[in-house]
Design a protein around this motif. Structure first.
Motif, PDB file in Angstrom:
ATOM      1  N   PRO A  60     -21.619   6.736 -38.372  1.00 57.49           N
ATOM      2  CA  PRO A  60     -23.034   7.017 -38.076  1.00 57.49           C
ATOM      3  C   PRO A  60     -23.969   5.887 -38.485  1.00 57.49           C
ATOM      4  CG  PRO A  60     -21.989   8.919 -39.097  1.00 57.49           C
ATOM      5  CD  PRO A  60     -21.010   7.795 -39.196  1.00 57.49           C
ATOM      6  N   ARG A  61     -23.571   5.098 -39.482  1.00 55.42           N
ATOM      7  CA  ARG A  61     -24.448   4.023 -39.947  1.00 55.42           C
ATOM      8  C   ARG A  61     -24.574   2.883 -38.946  1.00 55.42           C
ATOM      9  NH1 ARG A  61     -21.239   4.196 -45.529  1.00 55.42           N
ATOM     10  NH2 ARG A  61     -19.631   4.374 -43.913  1.00 55.42           N
ATOM     11  N   ASN A  62     -23.737   2.881 -37.921  1.00 59.46           N
ATOM     12  CA  ASN A  62     -23.861   1.881 -36.858  1.00 59.46           C
ATOM     13  C   ASN A  62     -24.657   2.392 -35.662  1.00 59.46           C
ATOM     14  OD1 ASN A  62     -22.343  -0.224 -38.088  1.00 59.46           O
ATOM     15  ND2 ASN A  62     -20.455   0.889 -37.622  1.00 59.46           N
ATOM     16  N   HIS A  63     -25.105   3.639 -35.732  1.00 58.99           N
ATOM     17  CA  HIS A  63     -25.950   4.176 -34.666  1.00 58.99           C
ATOM     18  C   HIS A  63     -27.333   3.540 -34.780  1.00 58.99           C
ATOM     19  CE1 HIS A  63     -28.333   7.105 -32.379  1.00 58.99           C
ATOM     20  NE2 HIS A  63     -27.208   7.510 -31.827  1.00 58.99           N
ATOM     21  N   PRO A  64     -27.974   3.202 -33.666  1.00 56.86           N
ATOM     22  CA  PRO A  64     -29.266   2.503 -33.738  1.00 56.86           C
ATOM     23  C   PRO A  64     -30.341   3.258 -34.507  1.00 56.86           C
ATOM     24  CG  PRO A  64     -28.780   3.234 -31.484  1.00 56.86           C
ATOM     25  CD  PRO A  64     -27.527   3.376 -32.267  1.00 56.86           C
ATOM     26  N   GLU A  65     -30.290   4.592 -34.528  1.00 56.85           N
ATOM     27  CA  GLU A  65     -31.297   5.338 -35.286  1.00 56.85           C
ATOM     28  C   GLU A  65     -31.150   5.144 -36.792  1.00 56.85           C
ATOM     29  OE1 GLU A  65     -32.140   9.421 -34.553  1.00 56.85           O
ATOM     30  OE2 GLU A  65     -31.820   9.253 -32.399  1.00 56.85           O
ATOM     31  N   LEU A  66     -29.958   4.736 -37.233  1.00 59.80           N
ATOM     32  CA  LEU A  66     -29.698   4.618 -38.670  1.00 59.80           C
ATOM     33  C   LEU A  66     -29.420   3.191 -39.104  1.00 59.80           C
ATOM     34  CD1 LEU A  66     -27.335   7.700 -39.144  1.00 59.80           C
ATOM     35  CD2 LEU A  66     -29.805   7.591 -39.446  1.00 59.80           C
ATOM     36  N   ALA A  67     -29.368   2.255 -38.155  1.00 64.17           N
ATOM     37  CA  ALA A  67     -28.925   0.897 -38.473  1.00 64.17           C
ATOM     38  C   ALA A  67     -29.792   0.222 -39.533  1.00 64.17           C
ATOM     39  CB  ALA A  67     -28.899   0.059 -37.200  1.00 64.17           C
ATOM     40  N   ASP A  68     -31.069   0.501 -39.551  1.00 65.58           N
ATOM     41  CA  ASP A  68     -31.968  -0.162 -40.498  1.00 65.58           C
ATOM     42  C   ASP A  68     -32.415   0.767 -41.618  1.00 65.58           C
ATOM     43  OD1 ASP A  68     -31.921  -2.513 -38.959  1.00 65.58           O
ATOM     44  OD2 ASP A  68     -33.465  -1.710 -37.620  1.00 65.58           O
ATOM     45  N   LYS A  69     -31.713   1.886 -41.782  1.00 60.68           N
ATOM     46  CA  LYS A  69     -32.114   2.859 -42.795  1.00 60.68           C
ATOM     47  C   LYS A  69     -30.955   3.127 -43.741  1.00 60.68           C
ATOM     48  CE  LYS A  69     -35.194   5.197 -39.524  1.00 60.68           C
ATOM     49  NZ  LYS A  69     -35.511   6.477 -38.856  1.00 60.68           N
ATOM     50  N   PRO A  70     -31.226   3.108 -45.038  1.00 60.40           N
ATOM     51  CA  PRO A  70     -30.147   3.458 -45.970  1.00 60.40           C
ATOM     52  C   PRO A  70     -29.820   4.937 -45.848  1.00 60.40           C
ATOM     53  CG  PRO A  70     -32.229   3.243 -47.148  1.00 60.40           C
ATOM     54  CD  PRO A  70     -32.486   2.808 -45.725  1.00 60.40           C
ATOM     55  N   LEU A  71     -28.548   5.236 -45.726  1.00 58.13           N
ATOM     56  CA  LEU A  71     -28.116   6.625 -45.601  1.00 58.13           C
ATOM     57  C   LEU A  71     -27.039   6.899 -46.633  1.00 58.13           C
ATOM     58  CD1 LEU A  71     -28.314   9.299 -43.979  1.00 58.13           C
ATOM     59  CD2 LEU A  71     -26.381   8.476 -42.637  1.00 58.13           C
ATOM     60  N   GLU A  72     -27.344   7.730 -47.597  1.00 56.61           N
ATOM     61  CA  GLU A  72     -26.354   8.093 -48.599  1.00 56.61           C
ATOM     62  C   GLU A  72     -25.271   8.945 -47.954  1.00 56.61           C
ATOM     63  OE1 GLU A  72     -26.304   7.040 -51.649  1.00 56.61           O
ATOM     64  OE2 GLU A  72     -28.197   5.937 -51.476  1.00 56.61           O
ATOM     65  N   GLU A  73     -24.050   8.774 -48.450  1.00 58.09           N
ATOM     66  CA  GLU A  73     -22.951   9.576 -47.913  1.00 58.09           C
ATOM     67  C   GLU A  73     -22.913  10.956 -48.541  1.00 58.09           C
ATOM     68  OE1 GLU A  73     -19.184   8.216 -46.819  1.00 58.09           O
ATOM     69  OE2 GLU A  73     -19.689   6.113 -47.097  1.00 58.09           O
ATOM     70  N   GLY A  74     -23.795  11.255 -49.449  1.00 56.71           N
ATOM     71  CA  GLY A  74     -23.858  12.580 -50.042  1.00 56.71           C
ATOM     72  C   GLY A  74     -24.815  13.429 -49.244  1.00 56.71           C
ATOM     73  N   PRO A  75     -25.557  14.296 -49.920  1.00 56.01           N
ATOM     74  CA  PRO A  75     -25.388  14.606 -51.339  1.00 56.01           C
ATOM     75  C   PRO A  75     -24.380  15.713 -51.550  1.00 56.01           C
ATOM     76  CG  PRO A  75     -27.339  15.703 -50.455  1.00 56.01           C
ATOM     77  CD  PRO A  75     -26.698  14.973 -49.321  1.00 56.01           C
ATOM     78  N   PRO A  76     -23.792  15.908 -52.697  1.00 58.77           N
ATOM     79  CA  PRO A  76     -23.777  14.957 -53.822  1.00 58.77           C
ATOM     80  C   PRO A  76     -22.406  14.285 -53.854  1.00 58.77           C
ATOM     81  CG  PRO A  76     -23.371  17.177 -54.638  1.00 58.77           C
ATOM     82  CD  PRO A  76     -23.370  17.248 -53.121  1.00 58.77           C
ATOM     83  N   GLY A  77     -22.317  13.089 -53.391  1.00 57.33           N
ATOM     84  CA  GLY A  77     -21.085  12.332 -53.439  1.00 57.33           C
ATOM     85  C   GLY A  77     -20.035  12.762 -52.444  1.00 57.33           C
ATOM     86  N   ILE A  78     -20.418  13.453 -51.370  1.00 56.94           N
ATOM     87  CA  ILE A  78     -19.460  13.843 -50.335  1.00 56.94           C
ATOM     88  C   ILE A  78     -19.510  12.792 -49.234  1.00 56.94           C
ATOM     89  CG2 ILE A  78     -18.744  15.609 -48.704  1.00 56.94           C
ATOM     90  CD1 ILE A  78     -18.532  16.523 -51.558  1.00 56.94           C
ATOM     91  N   PRO A  79     -18.483  11.979 -49.071  1.00 55.76           N
ATOM     92  CA  PRO A  79     -18.516  10.932 -48.050  1.00 55.76           C
ATOM     93  C   PRO A  79     -18.379  11.513 -46.651  1.00 55.76           C
ATOM     94  CG  PRO A  79     -16.378  10.980 -49.120  1.00 55.76           C
ATOM     95  CD  PRO A  79     -17.238  11.974 -49.850  1.00 55.76           C
ATOM     96  N   PHE A  80     -18.621  10.673 -45.666  1.00 59.24           N
ATOM     97  CA  PHE A  80     -18.390  11.087 -44.291  1.00 59.24           C
ATOM     98  C   PHE A  80     -16.923  11.474 -44.106  1.00 59.24           C
ATOM     99  CE2 PHE A  80     -21.919   7.912 -43.357  1.00 59.24           C
ATOM    100  CZ  PHE A  80     -22.876   8.890 -43.184  1.00 59.24           C
ATOM    101  N   GLU A  81     -16.682  12.432 -43.196  1.00 60.50           N
ATOM    102  CA  GLU A  81     -15.310  12.783 -42.871  1.00 60.50           C
ATOM    103  C   GLU A  81     -14.596  11.560 -42.279  1.00 60.50           C
ATOM    104  OE1 GLU A  81     -18.269  14.061 -41.655  1.00 60.50           O
ATOM    105  OE2 GLU A  81     -17.729  15.851 -40.516  1.00 60.50           O
ATOM    106  N   PHE A  82     -13.272  11.551 -42.360  1.00 55.21           N
ATOM    107  CA  PHE A  82     -12.547  10.350 -41.932  1.00 55.21           C
ATOM    108  C   PHE A  82     -12.758  10.046 -40.451  1.00 55.21           C
ATOM    109  CE2 PHE A  82      -9.304  13.694 -41.343  1.00 55.21           C
ATOM    110  CZ  PHE A  82      -8.820  13.399 -40.078  1.00 55.21           C
ATOM    111  N   ILE A  83     -13.036  11.067 -39.627  1.00 56.49           N
ATOM    112  CA  ILE A  83     -13.251  10.799 -38.208  1.00 56.49           C
ATOM    113  C   ILE A  83     -14.565  10.069 -37.967  1.00 56.49           C
ATOM    114  CG2 ILE A  83     -11.871  12.762 -37.431  1.00 56.49           C
ATOM    115  CD1 ILE A  83     -14.518  14.216 -36.840  1.00 56.49           C
ATOM    116  N   ARG A  84     -15.419   9.996 -38.976  1.00 52.24           N
ATOM    117  CA  ARG A  84     -16.691   9.298 -38.864  1.00 52.24           C
ATOM    118  C   ARG A  84     -16.655   7.966 -39.616  1.00 52.24           C
ATOM    119  NH1 ARG A  84     -20.843  12.846 -37.271  1.00 52.24           N
ATOM    120  NH2 ARG A  84     -22.397  12.245 -38.814  1.00 52.24           N
TER     121      ARG A  84
END
Length: 425
Positions: A60-84
């Motif tokens: 998702p961090r490579n999507h243009p809506e998020l490319a210039d915005k910091p996006l935490e993988e939480g909260p709290p500390g839950i990373p993106f699923e492996f398919i993402r």
């Protein structure tokens, strides 16, 4: 009619009962840019090429809506699923998740569930005895997959109402008509965090006293690249808990609806149980539970079908349109369970091909023959039935069916059944 207008109609819930004529229109322009910059790809060869192209990202961090915005993988500390995730993170996490789940690492696990699934299936059908009208969704198609994924993960079946709420919330986050991509992504992480707290309790218990379930397998794995971090374990299990039953509900329901619309095939399935393997593959092509993928973006310029898709562009890969592409499948709008060359897109493709496909296949191969054998003279109450609004996960909200009786388990499969009546239109 413009391609943008066609895609908008596809997303409209009013088109949910039969989007296939719109897909045919969409395929006339294999790659169509939308007003918001999304490139909609609708033909088989082009979709397959992009599914295998390393320049296409699922992060998702490579999507243009998020490319210039910091996006935490939480909260709290839950990373993106492996398919993402993209390689190499995706590959490592997928390997770890696959080891205790099924083939190729644990080849007998899923197939070994068949006797248990058969018992659960017949028990659910037994619960319909005495009824002359049943809802295939609420009375069967939802209950079987949710029971199965609970067993695989080691989740107490009595806790199902808790994650049913989470599942509904997560499904909304993949609907491109509900808010912006950023809003959907943030909401998805919030729901996963709520699920993570619950799943962490199960993981702690399994670490102390492991069982034979998938969570125990992930917690105790000592193989290469192990152990999976606790955060990755929780997001993986959260993904499977939801995706492991929601898509299969639609596969079974779409399958039963298709059989009722093709009574000759339903009658043949009664007489030829071996037909089920090819029949399920044809269902995955003809009425797939996942219609499109809308969470991909390009990492570089990609030239395809005479169009250059610029780097940083969001993609919508129309899997269901590709699986009915007449350039790839003969007579694609015909339901043909004897189809042999059937490399459909029902489970996607490439490195992100559906992780739960082996379980979904076994469940459908058990469920549909049992329904065919045991429901006497089933016929649709309404056609089309009411559909869920989600354009990505397409399936009936309810499937009301009238029946004359339920054949006892001991009798089913041993004697011919009464013919199936054509469903009303």
């Amino acid at each position: 009619m413009s391609e943008a207008g066609i895609f908008g109609q596809i997303l409209d819930p009013a088109s949910r009962a039969n989007p296939y004529p719109l897909y045919a229109e969409l395929r006339k322009t294999p790659v169509a840019r939308q007003a918001d910059g999304t490139y909609v790809v609708s033909t088989y060869d082009e979709i397959v090429a992009l599914l295998h192209d390393p320049r296409v990202s699922s992060d998702p961090r490579n999507h243009p809506e998020l490319a210039d915005k910091p996006l935490e993988e939480g909260p709290p500390g839950i990373p993106f699923e492996f398919i993402r995730h993209d390689p190499p993170v995706h590959d490592r996490l997928r390997e770890l998740a696959m080891r205790p789940f099924g083939p190729p690492c644990t080849p007998g696990r899923i197939e070994g569930m068949r006797p248990w699934l058969t018992e659960i299936t017949n028990g659910l059908i037994d619960n319909l005895v005495g009824k002359n009208r049943v809802d295939i969704v609420e009375g069967f198609a939802y209950l079987l997959p949710v029971t199965a994924i609970c067993k695989v993960l080691g989740v107490p079946r009595t806790d199902e109402p808790r994650f049913h709420v989470w599942a509904d919330a997560l499904i909304v986050t993949i609907d491109p008509t509900t808010g912006t991509f950023e809003q959907r992504t943030c909401r998805r992480q919030q729901v996963l965090a709520e699920m993570g707290e619950y799943l962490n309790g199960l993981a702690e218990a399994d670490a102390r006293q492991p069982g034979d379930d998938l969570i125990s397998g992930l917690v105790t794995d000592t193989g290469p690249h192990a152990p999976m971090s606790r955060g990755d374990l929780l997001s993986t299990c959260g993904l499977l808990l939801v995706a492991g039953h929601e898509t299969t509900v639609n596969l079974i329901t779409n399958g039963m609806l298709t059989l009722l619309r093709h009574p000759d095939v339903l009658d043949r399935l009664r007489r030829e149980p071996g037909l089920i393997t090819r029949l399920v593959e044809e269902l995955l092509r003809y009425e797939p539970p996942v219609q499109m993928l809308t969470n991909r973006a390009t990492l570089a310029d990609i030239d395809i079908a005479g169009t250059t898709i610029p780097a940083g562009s969001p993609l919508a890969l129309m899997l269901a349109a590709g699986s009915r592409d007449p350039k790839r499948f003969a007579d694609p709008d015909r339901f043909a369970p004897d189809r042999t060359d059937n490399q459909h897109l029902g489970f996607g493709g490439g490195i992100h091909i559906c992780f739960g496909a082996p379980l979904a296949r076994v469940e459908a191969r058990v469920a549909l023959p049992a329904l065919a054998q045991r429901l006497v003279n089933p016929r649709l109450v309404t056609d089309p039935p009411p559909y869920r609004p989600n354009p990505v996960l397409r399936g009936p909200r309810h499937l009301p069916v009238e029946i004359d009786a339920i054949v006892p388990t001991a009798v089913a499969g041993r004697q011919p059944m009464s013919p199936v009546l054509h469903s009303p239109t």
